[in-house]
Write an enzyme that holds these catalytic residues in place. Structure first.
Site, short mmCIF file in Angstrom:
data_model
loop_
_atom_site.label_atom_id
_atom_site.label_comp_id
_atom_site.label_asym_id
_atom_site.label_seq_id
_atom_site.Cartn_x
_atom_site.Cartn_y
_atom_site.Cartn_z
N LYS A 179 0.84 -1.20 0.00
CA LYS A 179 0.00 0.00 0.00
C LYS A 179 0.87 1.25 0.00
O LYS A 179 0.61 2.22 -0.72
CB LYS A 179 -0.94 -0.01 1.21
CG LYS A 179 -2.02 -1.09 1.08
CD LYS A 179 -2.79 -1.34 2.36
CE LYS A 179 -3.72 -2.55 2.17
NZ LYS A 179 -4.44 -2.94 3.39
N GLN B 2 -4.78 -1.64 9.66
CA GLN B 2 -4.59 -2.95 9.03
C GLN B 2 -5.13 -4.06 9.92
O GLN B 2 -4.79 -4.14 11.10
CB GLN B 2 -3.08 -3.16 8.74
CG GLN B 2 -2.77 -4.45 8.02
CD GLN B 2 -3.37 -4.51 6.61
OE1 GLN B 2 -3.32 -3.54 5.86
NE2 GLN B 2 -3.96 -5.64 6.26
N ASP C 197 -11.20 2.43 3.87
CA ASP C 197 -11.54 1.02 3.67
C ASP C 197 -13.03 0.85 3.41
O ASP C 197 -13.46 -0.21 2.96
CB ASP C 197 -11.16 0.21 4.93
CG ASP C 197 -9.79 -0.45 4.80
OD1 ASP C 197 -9.37 -0.70 3.66
OD2 ASP C 197 -9.17 -0.72 5.84
#
Ligand code: NAD
Length: 306
Positions: free
Chosen positions: A53, A97, A120
């Protein structure tokens, strides 16, 4: 006719490159986009995901900031980290995460992320926007699947779509997104009866299960589009021999290294029966990262009023 391979690396790269003018506009407006990634503890798989990422951000000129609290962090301390990022005007997107250590309440942490910085798309506010088909950040993996289908010219309207898996991050949002594309959607899960029979109805079959090579020939309608979301590490030699029998190079690689990354779909069966399918690796995965970049840029644009 051999099955068409839906190349996620190529499409993911197209999606990312299309962001460059939008990023340039944000920079010109003195609002360079920025993503904060919180990586708790030292899980090696999570570290690789986060590194990918960060790399994607770097390539596009999106500033990324990595926070690495230790695995011993408490829920309260992690909530403080998130609240601080929520308040910072120079941060557009926040990503925590997953998975988090067992003792941390992941639900509470996700709920604490400001919905406008939730790149997200997991916050219940953004789930609501998804269900209502209102603009907002969409969960990256299922949004990436739609992007791949759209750009590869796979029709969705009026098609029978079957999704295996009902998770909050893939299966459920995938169902909503396909519904908004006017597909007729069925969601299957671990308690579904006659699973292969239901799956054989699908002209678009999405597997998001987390079991290597689970979807075999009896699940696939000849000519269907098969989307394999699964990412599984295989170290069992019998399983690897069974799943990679059609692919001498990958089998050889497994014999040398003792490991292989495979999806939820038997790759040989998909190649033989599907009309089009996503390989693993190189299918859905690259789209997930591309859509994270899209969500970050969109969050920056909304915050900058661009
Ligand atoms: P999850 O464990 O949260 O959900 C799995 C789902 O599969 C559940 O809803 C369950 O009902 C269903 N399932 C399990 N066993 C089944 C069975 N025998 N028959 C029918 N259904 C069954 O997993 P997830 O987070 O949705 O992820 C699924 C897979 O996708 C994993 O391999 C994960 O690594 C992968 N994944 C990939 C990406 C990507 O970027 N490509 C992103 C997220 C997840």
């Amino acid at each position: 006719m051999p099955a068409r391979i839906l190349d996620g690396r190529k499409t993911g790269s197209e999606v990312r490159l299309e962001l460059l003018p939008r990023i340039a506009r944000l920079r010109a407006a003195k609002h360079p986009p920025a993503l904060a990634v919180v990586l708790v503890g030292d899980d090696p798989a999570s570290a690789i995901y986060v590194r990918n990422k960060e790399k994607a951000c770097e390539e596009l000129g999106i500033r990324s900031e990595k926070l690495t609290p230790p695995a011993s962090i408490t829920t309260g301390e992690l909530l403080d980290v998130v609240q601080t990022l929520n308040r910072r005007p120079d941060i557009d997107g926040i990503l925590v995460q997953m998975p988090l250590p067992r003792h941390v309440d992941a639900g509470q942490v996700l709920l604490a992320i400001a919905p406008e910085k939730d790149v997200d798309g997991f916050h219940p506010c953004n789930t609501g926007l998804l269900v209502a088909n209102q603009p907002g950040p969409r969960p990256c993996t299922p949004a990436g699947v739609i992007e791949l289908l759209r750009r590869d010219g796979i029709p969705m309207a009026g098609q029978e779509a079957v999704i295996i898996g009902r998770s909050d991050i893939v299966g459920k949002p995938q169902a909503m997104l396909l519904l908004h594309e006017h597909a007729t959607v069925t969601i299957c899960h671990s308690r579904t009866s006659n699973l292969p029979e239901v799956c054989r109805r699908a002209s678009i079959l999405v597997a998001a299960i987390g079991r290597p090579g689970f979807v075999t020939e009896e699940f696939i309608q000849p000519g269907a589009t098969v989307i394999d979301v699964g990412i599984n590490q295989v170290t069992n030699a019998d399983l690897a021999e069974r799943l990679l029998a059609h692919d001498a190079a990958r089998l050889e690689n497994f014999r040398r290294t003792g490991r292989a990354t495979v999806g939820d779909v038997h790759p040989g069966d998909a190649a033989r029966l599907a009309g089009a399918y996503t390989p693993v690796p190189g299918g859905v995965g690259p789209l997930t990262i591309a859509m994270l970049m899209v969500n970050t840029v969109a969050a920056a644009e909304r915050r900058a009023g661009v």
